[in-house]
Design an enzyme around this catalytic site. Structure first.
Site, PDB file in Angstrom:
ATOM      1  CB  SER A 118      -0.849  -0.110   1.190  1.00 42.14           C
ATOM      2  OG  SER A 118      -1.837  -1.198   1.258  1.00 42.14           O
ATOM      3  CG  HIS A 139      -1.299  -0.131  -5.019  1.00 44.84           C
ATOM      4  ND1 HIS A 139      -2.175   0.914  -5.215  1.00 44.84           N
ATOM      5  CD2 HIS A 139      -1.726  -0.893  -3.908  1.00 44.84           C
ATOM      6  CE1 HIS A 139      -2.886   0.811  -4.283  1.00 44.84           C
ATOM      7  NE2 HIS A 139      -2.627  -0.152  -3.464  1.00 44.84           N
ATOM      8  CD  GLU A 151      -0.897   3.779  -7.471  1.00 46.11           C
ATOM      9  OE1 GLU A 151      -1.205   3.336  -6.387  1.00 46.11           O
ATOM     10  OE2 GLU A 151      -0.635   5.133  -7.153  1.00 46.11           O
ATOM     11  CG  ASN A 189      -2.964   3.130  -0.653  1.00 45.85           C
ATOM     12  OD1 ASN A 189      -4.005   3.203  -0.657  1.00 45.85           O
ATOM     13  ND2 ASN A 189      -2.312   2.027  -0.995  1.00 45.85           N
TER      14      ASN A 189
HETATM   15  P1  NAD Z   1      -3.377  -9.632   4.992  1.00 44.90           P
HETATM   16  O1  NAD Z   1      -3.082  -9.132   6.482  1.00 44.90           O
HETATM   17  O2  NAD Z   1      -5.079  -9.913   4.842  1.00 44.90           O
HETATM   18  O3  NAD Z   1      -2.735 -10.955   4.633  1.00 44.90           O
HETATM   19  C1  NAD Z   1      -1.131 -10.969   4.737  1.00 44.90           C
HETATM   20  C2  NAD Z   1      -0.732 -12.355   4.746  1.00 44.90           C
HETATM   21  O4  NAD Z   1       0.526 -12.404   4.377  1.00 44.90           O
HETATM   22  C3  NAD Z   1      -1.345 -13.176   5.817  1.00 44.90           C
HETATM   23  O5  NAD Z   1      -1.970 -14.258   5.125  1.00 44.90           O
HETATM   24  C4  NAD Z   1      -0.141 -13.540   6.529  1.00 44.90           C
HETATM   25  O6  NAD Z   1       0.071 -14.931   7.028  1.00 44.90           O
HETATM   26  C5  NAD Z   1       1.124 -13.426   5.435  1.00 44.90           C
HETATM   27  N1  NAD Z   1       2.357 -13.358   5.645  1.00 44.90           N
HETATM   28  C6  NAD Z   1       2.927 -12.516   6.398  1.00 44.90           C
HETATM   29  N2  NAD Z   1       4.217 -12.673   6.809  1.00 44.90           N
HETATM   30  C7  NAD Z   1       4.444 -13.558   5.673  1.00 44.90           C
HETATM   31  C8  NAD Z   1       5.762 -14.092   5.298  1.00 44.90           C
HETATM   32  N3  NAD Z   1       7.029 -13.541   5.658  1.00 44.90           N
HETATM   33  N4  NAD Z   1       5.794 -15.160   4.313  1.00 44.90           N
HETATM   34  C9  NAD Z   1       4.622 -15.244   3.737  1.00 44.90           C
HETATM   35  N5  NAD Z   1       3.546 -15.020   4.182  1.00 44.90           N
HETATM   36  C10 NAD Z   1       3.568 -13.952   5.216  1.00 44.90           C
HETATM   37  O7  NAD Z   1      -3.037  -8.216   4.258  1.00 44.90           O
HETATM   38  P2  NAD Z   1      -3.595  -7.940   2.710  1.00 44.90           P
HETATM   39  O8  NAD Z   1      -4.756  -6.936   3.066  1.00 44.90           O
HETATM   40  O9  NAD Z   1      -3.686  -9.103   1.996  1.00 44.90           O
HETATM   41  O10 NAD Z   1      -2.283  -6.970   2.374  1.00 44.90           O
HETATM   42  C11 NAD Z   1      -1.109  -7.593   1.757  1.00 44.90           C
HETATM   43  C12 NAD Z   1      -0.385  -6.511   0.923  1.00 44.90           C
HETATM   44  O11 NAD Z   1      -1.145  -5.791  -0.019  1.00 44.90           O
HETATM   45  C13 NAD Z   1       0.154  -5.390   2.133  1.00 44.90           C
HETATM   46  O12 NAD Z   1       1.377  -4.652   1.805  1.00 44.90           O
HETATM   47  C14 NAD Z   1      -0.904  -4.340   1.870  1.00 44.90           C
HETATM   48  O13 NAD Z   1      -0.537  -3.179   2.318  1.00 44.90           O
HETATM   49  C15 NAD Z   1      -1.134  -4.335   0.276  1.00 44.90           C
HETATM   50  N6  NAD Z   1      -2.579  -4.124  -0.028  1.00 44.90           N
HETATM   51  C16 NAD Z   1      -3.550  -4.269   0.335  1.00 44.90           C
HETATM   52  C17 NAD Z   1      -4.759  -3.972  -0.096  1.00 44.90           C
HETATM   53  C18 NAD Z   1      -6.008  -4.041   0.667  1.00 44.90           C
HETATM   54  O14 NAD Z   1      -7.334  -3.507   0.238  1.00 44.90           O
HETATM   55  N7  NAD Z   1      -5.786  -5.038   1.780  1.00 44.90           N
HETATM   56  C19 NAD Z   1      -4.991  -3.398  -1.383  1.00 44.90           C
HETATM   57  C20 NAD Z   1      -3.691  -3.046  -1.937  1.00 44.90           C
HETATM   58  C21 NAD Z   1      -2.284  -3.331  -1.476  1.00 44.90           C
END
Ligand code: NAD
Length: 284
Positions: A118, A139, A151, A189
């Protein structure tokens, strides 16, 4: 067809895995949490069903074909043959840096790495890898299968060829790329976290409830979702983590996370993924 290694099977990783498989890629979905991986096949089937109902483009999806293209693996070594890696782990700089250091032993010279973060700097994460020219931010927007753009973020060392390949990859997923330069929060973001945070402050200050805040965005400005509905969809923990990254990077108080948001996260109210955030959601 090329293989995509998707790391992190949370909100975004599952959507990215489905989107890639629906567009013909073989996918290896990886997560370090065995419980998350064990639940992933069931979660993915439910998501495919939901997307088929929500989107005319997805209505013709064949669930078994899509799910049959996705393999699961806890071991990063299983990603060795992937053409693209899309990283979607938790929004935590230290955790992502550790992962990129571990990927040094896994990725060959030709693999391209897409960081789906993000707010974290693509340049910083690319610096943990031996080939920063192969690292690019992609992104994806949530929910990934339904939204039209991604993005694409050019890190300091990202090569023109990697940008071109990223644009082709995004196009192959049926989406448009919008290419921007690296800066924490990029365009999307840096803007959206300000309005989500300020919306939480409005509730915190007792100016209005979540329904009123969101109704003004939807009925008054014509947005499809209000800022607090959006925060619940993203995950309030991810929103707070992202605000912390922006605050740290810009040293600007406009990014300090609203105390109510932080309290909700501490109490386990993470939004849709936990069933409770600013709104209550039916159990999965
Ligand atoms: P989330 O918390 O739902 O999922 C994260 C996952 O990563 C978890 O299942 C966790 O077990 C796993 N994880 C953590 N450390 C790890 C490692 N070292 N190796 C393997 N797996 C690992 O988070 P999310 O919402 O899916 O976000 C993930 C990324 O995408 C973040 O960087 C977030 O900023 C970005 N993002 C999120 C959104 C959104 O709307 N949620 C949108 C765009 C980007």
């Amino acid at each position: 067809m090329a293989t995509v290694g998707v790391i992190g099977a949370g909100v975004m990783g599952k959507d990215v895995a489905i989107t890639c498989a629906a567009n013909g890629y073989d996918v290896i979905l990886s997560d370090h949490d065995p419980d998350v991986l064990a639940a992933a096949p069931r979660d993915l089937r439910q998501l495919v069903r939901k997307f088929r109902m929500m989107s005319p483009a997805a209505a013709a999806w064949k669930a078994d074909e899509i799910l049959g293209r996705i393999r699961y693996g806890a071991d990063l070594g299983e990603l060795a043959g992937a053409d693209w890696i899309v990283e979607n782990i938790v929004e935590d700089l230290a955790a992502k840096e550790r992962l990129y250091l571990a990927l040094r032993d896994v990725c060959g010279e030709s693999v391209r790495i897409a960081v789906n973060t993000s707010c974290i700097s693509i340049t910083k994460l690319a610096a943990c890898t031996p080939r920063p020219q192969n690292v690019v931010g992609i992104h994806f927007m949530n929910p990934v299968p339904l939204l039209e753009c991604a993005e694409v973020v050019r890190g300091y060392h990202t090569s023109d060829d990697t940008i071109k390949q990223a644009e082709e990859f995004v196009r192959s997923l049926g989406k448009r790329s919008i290419v921007v330069n690296d800066m924490p929060g990029f365009v999307s973001n840096r803007l959206s976290h300000l309005f989500m945070n300020e919306a939480a402050f409005l509730v915190h200050d007792g100016v209005a409830g979540p329904e009123q805040v969101d109704a003004i965005f939807k009925l008054g400005y014509g947005h499809k979702m209000g800022p607090l509905e959006t925060a619940d969809l993203i995950g309030l923990d991810t929103v707070v983590n992202s605000l912390n990254v922006l605050y740290e990077e810009f040293q600007d108080s406009k990014f300090r996370a609203c105390p109510t948001l932080k309290k909700m996260v501490a109490a386990g109210l993470l939004g849709r993924k936990s069933g409770q955030g600013f709104y209550t959601y039916a159990a999965r």
